[in-house]
Design an enzyme around this catalytic site. Sequence first.
Site, PDB file in Angstrom:
ATOM      1  N   SER A 132      42.968  39.803  42.834  1.00 14.83           N
ATOM      2  CA  SER A 132      43.519  39.008  41.741  1.00 14.83           C
ATOM      3  C   SER A 132      44.979  38.649  41.990  1.00 14.83           C
ATOM      4  CB  SER A 132      43.406  39.796  40.424  1.00 14.83           C
ATOM      5  OG  SER A 132      42.060  40.119  40.156  1.00 14.83           O
ATOM      6  N   GLU A 363      34.967  35.753  41.933  1.00 15.74           N
ATOM      7  CA  GLU A 363      35.693  34.570  41.454  1.00 15.74           C
ATOM      8  C   GLU A 363      36.468  34.851  40.167  1.00 15.74           C
ATOM      9  OE1 GLU A 363      34.027  30.690  41.850  1.00 15.74           O
ATOM     10  OE2 GLU A 363      32.554  31.354  43.333  1.00 15.74           O
TER      11      GLU A 363
END
Length: 380
Positions: A132, A363
Amino acid sequence: MNLETLDNLQLIQQSARDFAETYIRPHVMEWDESQHFPIDLFRKMGEQGFMGVLVPEIYGGSGLGYHEYITIIGEIARVCGSIGLSLAAHNSLCTNHILMFGNEEQKHRYLPKLASAEWIGAWGLTEPNTGSDAGRMKCVAEKDGDYYVLNGTKNWITHGKSGEVAVVIARTGELLDSRGMTAFVVERGTPGFHAGKKENKLGMRASETAEMIFENCRIHKDQMLGEEGQGFIQAMQVLDGGRISIASLSLGIAKGAYEASVKYSKERHQFGKPISSFQGISFKLADMATKIEAAELLTRKAGDMKNKGEKVTKISAMAKYYASEIAVQIATDSVQIHGGYGYTKDFPVEKFYRDSKLCTIGEGTSEIQKLVISREVLRE
């Protein structure tokens, strides 16, 4: 949003469903247990137009929109999440990045091969220590005349070993600078570019996940996508669409688990009745059906807005977050409905259970989706 105006949507849905039943279902557990990535299957999907759904016909694609795309991914994932994941990653990440930000020469060079599945695509953003937190990436591209020299490792890359072409985001500026990263197209066979470890995963085992390693890999400046320093900004825009893909994948997995549960609950008898007649089971099915309906409406709304060229950052994050979470919930309840049989590989729900979890991670985790959503809500 009026799906009734899409005359060919039912035909596309039936085509994808027939393909999945004919070419995927007979091999699901074989591929899962051996972690086999069936490249020949993807060539077949290329012939069907599934590998370049959103690519305009001028570049060899199907020239379709997001409603068709959501439908195709959902029908494939309804049978096998692994194949649905690879289909989604190929379309929405590598192929879509080139479609969105490549110049005409790059589009004509790569998109026809990707849309036909002559080439499988990979997309490299994540690194061993930066998921992230992509701003801290250590994969660096240093300029050397007309070339960039790429050094570093990308991991958790779908098709990192088998992909013939990869879009790679590397740091060309300062650490933590959102304008300090650049995207490049790198072809397999380029000196200094090779595959590393293939991951041994809980689920999605027929979708290849591997490292991509770059050691003094020289890339000509013509391989740059867009301008230097735009890579991270491009990646965030690509992920806006990619989250619709994962929502569609989640939706397909949820539907597959739900349909298996309805079938089993009608066939399985206890105390002289099918277990579907017991409130404990029928209420679970009611919850499943409601969650699927809500997730599909969110996903379709995101697709509709994307088709219209509207900003989808918030709605795609909402769709991805909600659909992925309910996929896990529905797969869990499906195992429970099947009882002991749900814990065996003789029934499909244990695989849906294993596959579903990745949807809440890939994702952008569910936590990242909530961060994106809250930022957008508070900005309004």
